[in-house]
Design a protein around this motif. Structure first.
Motif, short mmCIF file in Angstrom:
data_model
loop_
_atom_site.label_atom_id
_atom_site.label_comp_id
_atom_site.label_asym_id
_atom_site.label_seq_id
_atom_site.Cartn_x
_atom_site.Cartn_y
_atom_site.Cartn_z
N SER A 74 45.01 48.92 23.24
CA SER A 74 43.78 48.16 22.99
C SER A 74 44.18 46.94 22.17
N VAL A 75 43.29 45.95 22.16
CA VAL A 75 43.53 44.82 21.25
C VAL A 75 42.92 45.13 19.88
N GLY A 76 41.73 45.77 19.90
CA GLY A 76 41.07 46.12 18.64
C GLY A 76 41.82 47.25 17.95
N LEU A 99 44.36 41.57 28.38
CA LEU A 99 43.00 41.96 28.77
C LEU A 99 41.98 40.83 28.62
N ARG A 237 32.52 45.03 18.83
CA ARG A 237 32.48 46.42 18.35
C ARG A 237 31.04 46.72 17.93
N HIS A 285 31.34 50.69 27.38
CA HIS A 285 32.57 50.10 26.82
C HIS A 285 33.60 49.85 27.94
O1 LIG Z 1 37.81 47.68 23.12
C1 LIG Z 1 38.87 47.51 23.62
C2 LIG Z 1 39.98 46.90 22.99
O2 LIG Z 1 41.00 46.68 23.68
O3 LIG Z 1 39.92 46.63 21.77
#
Ligand SMILES: O=CC(=O)O
Ligand SMILES: NC(=O)C1=CN([C@@H]2O[C@H](COP(=O)(O)OP(=O)(O)OC[C@H]3O[C@@H](n4cnc5c(N)ncnc54)[C@H](OP(=O)(O)O)[C@@H]3O)[C@@H](O)[C@H]2O)C=CC1
Length: 324
Positions: A74-76, A99, A237, A285
């Motif tokens: 994920s990036v987050g 992404l 988020r 999501h």
């Molecule tokens: O919510 C997804 C992410 O890659 O962060």
């Protein structure tokens, strides 16, 4: 002997193989205390951790004294206690960039579907309600030419601005912690404070990380500042938004509609009031959820873990200072 890692997310076969070429892999379903207890030796000896969507906190790190790098698909990374990782010199790798374009497509899909009521009217067609030529009660609102407010002009915000500017001829306002010359020069975006953006935008799109500063950034006072005709989009988020305040704003007609990919509690409980409102498009999501992008994210995360454990942290590393 190969170094040991814990994998807590299923990987496509080729990527699982790549991971196993480098490491002895223990595959677990989650990072719950029960799972950690059940595989105590594997957790105690692992130098790497790879997966997504689970909490990685000080209590877990206590059980992993040999850990040197974590890699999230994920990036987050708001589910990681970065201070606790730093205190133990554990690197955190993530998957920005791969992404970005897919998530921007999703945000645009939310803009279009909430403005044109795509989900709502498609359901009416399926329910057999399309029995004569449609009237204004089926109409939506235009997207092209309307003002788009982007809160969070990072990688995804920029990709969204590109779509809105070139594809939909939308004037763009944006807010971030700092000004972004690229957005201004390429997409004619105008920097403004959050209040001004909320007052002037026809679409308010949040694409922010969750941090102490962004938690409940949007609450009652902020929704009151928006135009009654405005549409609110959140793809960053869930906890960036006070969801009860959003529900009230939608019910009281303070804003026109909402398109949401993220929620305070995920999965969104079936009992959520949001699901009773016809002017809400709620997605599970799916920001980055295409076959291509999810594969690329997983591949990036595998490579990130290999790199980190070889001391290569020139890209995709949240805390390069933690390199021992
Ligand atoms: O919510 C997804 C992410 O890659 O962060
Ligand atoms: N729905 C989904 O499936 C997905 C959701 N996401 C979410 O989107 C987020 C953004 O991703 P990405 O664009 O790659 O990240 P970036 O780090 O590139 O961009 C984040 C942006 O948020 C801004 N920002 C951070 N804190 C504040 C604040 N307090 N006030 C105003 N602006 C702030 C940053 O400002 P500045 O530029 O000034 O530093 C930056 O412009 C991720 O962290 C993740 O939570 C990501 C992927 C998929």
């Amino acid at each position: 002997m190969k170094p040991s890692v814990i994998l807590y997310k299923a990987l496509p076969d080729a990527l699982q193989q790549r991971l196993e070429d480098h490491f002895t892999v223990t595959r677990v379903n989650n990072l719950s205390p029960e799972t950690v207890q059940q595989h105590a030796d594997a957790f105690a000896g692992a130098v790497g951790l790879l997966g997504s969507s689970e909490k990685v906190d000080a209590a877990l790190l206590e059980k992993m004294p040999a850990l040197r790098a974590t890699s999230t698909i994920s990036v987050g990374y708001d589910n990681f206690d970065v201070d606790a990782l730093n205190a133990r010199n554990v690197l955190l790798m993530h998957t920005p960039t791969v992404l970005t374009e897919t998530v921007a497509d999703t945000v645009m899909a939310l803009v279009l579907s909430s403005a044109r009521r795509v989900v709502e009217v498609a359901e009416r067609v399926k329910a057999g309600e399309w029995t004569k030529s449609i009237g204004p009660d089926w109409f939506g609102t235009d997207v092209h030419g309307k003002t788009l407010g982007i809160v969070g002009m990072g990688r995804i915000g920029l990709a969204l601005a590109q779509r809105a500017h070139f594809g939909f001829n939308m004037p763009i306002l944006y807010n971030a912690r700092r000004q972004h010359k690229e957005a201004e020069e390429r997409f004619n975006a105008r920097y403004c404070d959050l209040d001004t953006l909320l007052q002037e935008a026809d679409f308010v799109c949040l694409i922010l990380p969750l941090t102490d500063e962004t938690h409940h950034l949007m609450g009652k006072a902020q929704f009151e500042k928006m135009k009654k005709s405005a549409i609110f989009i959140n793809a960053g988020r869930g906890p960036v938004v006070d969801e009860q305040a959003l529900i009230a704003a939608l019910k009281n007609g303070e804003i026109h509609a909402a398109g949401l990919d993220v929620f305070e509690q995920e999965p969104l409980p079936a009992s959520s009031e949001l699901l009773k409102l016809p002017n809400v498009v709620a997605l599970p999501h799916i920001g980055s959820a295409t076959h291509e992008t999810r594969y690329n994210m997983a591949a990036c995360a595998v490579d990130n873990l290999i790199d980190a454990l070889q001391g290569k942290v020139d890209k995709n590393c949240v805390n390069p200072q933690a390199k021992a």
